[in-house]
Design a protein around this motif. Structure first.
Motif, PDB file in Angstrom:
ATOM      1  N   TRP A   1       0.827  -1.210   0.000  1.00 48.72           N
ATOM      2  CA  TRP A   1       0.000   0.000   0.000  1.00 48.72           C
ATOM      3  C   TRP A   1       0.858   1.254   0.000  1.00 48.72           C
ATOM      4  N   ALA A   2       1.941   1.245   0.767  1.00 53.39           N
ATOM      5  CA  ALA A   2       2.843   2.404   0.771  1.00 53.39           C
ATOM      6  C   ALA A   2       3.446   2.612  -0.621  1.00 53.39           C
ATOM      7  N   LEU A   3       3.832   1.517  -1.277  1.00 47.79           N
ATOM      8  CA  LEU A   3       4.373   1.622  -2.631  1.00 47.79           C
ATOM      9  C   LEU A   3       3.329   2.163  -3.603  1.00 47.79           C
ATOM     10  N   LEU A   4       2.104   1.652  -3.511  1.00 46.04           N
ATOM     11  CA  LEU A   4       1.058   2.124  -4.415  1.00 46.04           C
ATOM     12  C   LEU A   4       0.813   3.617  -4.229  1.00 46.04           C
ATOM     13  N   ILE A   5       0.641   4.037  -2.996  1.00 46.34           N
ATOM     14  CA  ILE A   5       0.377   5.452  -2.716  1.00 46.34           C
ATOM     15  C   ILE A   5       1.564   6.301  -3.167  1.00 46.34           C
TER      16      ILE A   5
ATOM     17  N   VAL B   1       2.190  -3.046  -8.659  1.00 46.22           N
ATOM     18  CA  VAL B   1       1.857  -3.117  -7.230  1.00 46.22           C
ATOM     19  C   VAL B   1       0.358  -3.327  -7.058  1.00 46.22           C
ATOM     20  N   TRP B   2      -0.451  -2.639  -7.868  1.00 42.77           N
ATOM     21  CA  TRP B   2      -1.906  -2.794  -7.794  1.00 42.77           C
ATOM     22  C   TRP B   2      -2.308  -4.236  -8.085  1.00 42.77           C
ATOM     23  N   MET B   3      -1.656  -4.866  -9.045  1.00 39.31           N
ATOM     24  CA  MET B   3      -1.935  -6.269  -9.350  1.00 39.31           C
ATOM     25  C   MET B   3      -1.637  -7.154  -8.135  1.00 39.31           C
ATOM     26  N   LEU B   4      -0.542  -6.881  -7.439  1.00 35.88           N
ATOM     27  CA  LEU B   4      -0.208  -7.647  -6.231  1.00 35.88           C
ATOM     28  C   LEU B   4      -1.233  -7.410  -5.126  1.00 35.88           C
ATOM     29  N   ILE B   5      -1.672  -6.172  -4.988  1.00 35.84           N
ATOM     30  CA  ILE B   5      -2.689  -5.866  -3.972  1.00 35.84           C
ATOM     31  C   ILE B   5      -3.989  -6.596  -4.279  1.00 35.84           C
ATOM     32  N   LEU B   6      -4.397  -6.577  -5.537  1.00 35.13           N
ATOM     33  CA  LEU B   6      -5.664  -7.212  -5.899  1.00 35.13           C
ATOM     34  C   LEU B   6      -5.626  -8.728  -5.762  1.00 35.13           C
ATOM     35  N   ARG B   7      -4.440  -9.310  -5.835  1.00 33.87           N
ATOM     36  CA  ARG B   7      -4.324 -10.760  -5.630  1.00 33.87           C
ATOM     37  C   ARG B   7      -4.681 -11.146  -4.194  1.00 33.87           C
ATOM     38  N   ARG B   8      -4.525 -10.221  -3.266  1.00 35.41           N
ATOM     39  CA  ARG B   8      -4.730 -10.564  -1.861  1.00 35.41           C
ATOM     40  C   ARG B   8      -5.894  -9.834  -1.213  1.00 35.41           C
TER      41      ARG B   8
ATOM     42  N   VAL C   1       9.308  10.165 -15.808  1.00 35.55           N
ATOM     43  CA  VAL C   1       9.176   9.775 -14.393  1.00 35.55           C
ATOM     44  C   VAL C   1       7.730   9.371 -14.112  1.00 35.55           C
ATOM     45  N   ALA C   2       6.787  10.143 -14.620  1.00 39.46           N
ATOM     46  CA  ALA C   2       5.367   9.820 -14.417  1.00 39.46           C
ATOM     47  C   ALA C   2       5.030   8.458 -15.017  1.00 39.46           C
ATOM     48  N   ILE C   3       5.501   8.194 -16.218  1.00 43.21           N
ATOM     49  CA  ILE C   3       5.231   6.906 -16.862  1.00 43.21           C
ATOM     50  C   ILE C   3       5.820   5.765 -16.042  1.00 43.21           C
ATOM     51  N   ALA C   4       7.046   5.929 -15.569  1.00 45.93           N
ATOM     52  CA  ALA C   4       7.683   4.897 -14.741  1.00 45.93           C
ATOM     53  C   ALA C   4       6.894   4.664 -13.456  1.00 45.93           C
ATOM     54  N   CYS C   5       6.415   5.744 -12.856  1.00 42.91           N
ATOM     55  CA  CYS C   5       5.616   5.612 -11.626  1.00 42.91           C
ATOM     56  C   CYS C   5       4.316   4.868 -11.892  1.00 42.91           C
ATOM     57  N   TYR C   6       3.654   5.177 -13.007  1.00 45.70           N
ATOM     58  CA  TYR C   6       2.393   4.505 -13.318  1.00 45.70           C
ATOM     59  C   TYR C   6       2.599   3.031 -13.640  1.00 45.70           C
ATOM     60  N   ILE C   7       3.710   2.705 -14.267  1.00 42.28           N
ATOM     61  CA  ILE C   7       4.019   1.294 -14.518  1.00 42.28           C
ATOM     62  C   ILE C   7       4.258   0.578 -13.194  1.00 42.28           C
ATOM     63  N   GLY C   8       5.038   1.198 -12.307  1.00 41.84           N
ATOM     64  CA  GLY C   8       5.260   0.612 -10.986  1.00 41.84           C
ATOM     65  C   GLY C   8       3.959   0.445 -10.223  1.00 41.84           C
ATOM     66  N   ALA C   9       3.106   1.460 -10.276  1.00 41.94           N
ATOM     67  CA  ALA C   9       1.816   1.402  -9.580  1.00 41.94           C
ATOM     68  C   ALA C   9       0.948   0.284 -10.133  1.00 41.94           C
ATOM     69  N   PHE C  10       0.980   0.076 -11.442  1.00 39.47           N
ATOM     70  CA  PHE C  10       0.182  -0.990 -12.056  1.00 39.47           C
ATOM     71  C   PHE C  10       0.573  -2.345 -11.475  1.00 39.47           C
TER      72      PHE C  10
END
Length: 132
Positions: free
Chosen positions: A19-23, A72-79, A61-70
């Motif tokens: 969650w910290a990574l996503l935010i 992390v979001w997939m990992l969050i949704l798995r659980r 930087v924004a694109i890299a952040c959105y890729i990272g967020a994607f």
């Protein structure tokens, strides 16, 4: 050795880290988009503008952040259930507000801070409701 099913990533600490990574990724992506847009200034939507966007560090930087967020979001949704995870993602509003204030020097009104408190209260209620 850490078992992949019971390792730290699948425990409470792992959830908090995700969650910290996503935010962080989402907030940084929004702030980088703002910085990149400000650097580009007022331009018409032309090939020159597209080339300027492609050459702008803030955009990358924004694109890299959105890729990272994607990811992390997939990992969050798995659980987590989507009905809990999606409302909790509103914490990004808090991260963007704080980043705008601290990183960009934007003035934040009292009403905005009240909104942050309401969001955090709602998140706390959601989290408590999930545990019962």
């Amino acid at each position: 050795m850490i078992d992949s099913k019971t390792g730290w990533l699948h425990e409470r600490l792992g959830t908090l880290v995700l969650w910290a990574l996503l935010i962080g990724f989402e907030s940084a992506g929004q702030i980088a988009s703002k910085v990149g847009g400000d650097q580009l200034g007022q331009m018409d939507f032309t090939l020159h503008w597209l080339l300027a966007v492609a050459d702008n560090p803030g955009v990358w930087v924004a694109i890299a952040c959105y890729i990272g967020a994607f990811f992390v979001w997939m990992l969050i949704l798995r659980r987590s259930s989507l009905s809990l995870a999606f409302p909790l993602s509103s914490l990004v509003f808090v991260g963007v507000l704080l980043g705008s204030w601290l990183g960009l020097g934007e003035q934040i009104s009292v009403l905005h801070w009240v909104g942050v408190a309401v969001i955090m209260g709602g998140v706390a209620l959601l989290a408590e409701g999930e545990q019962t």
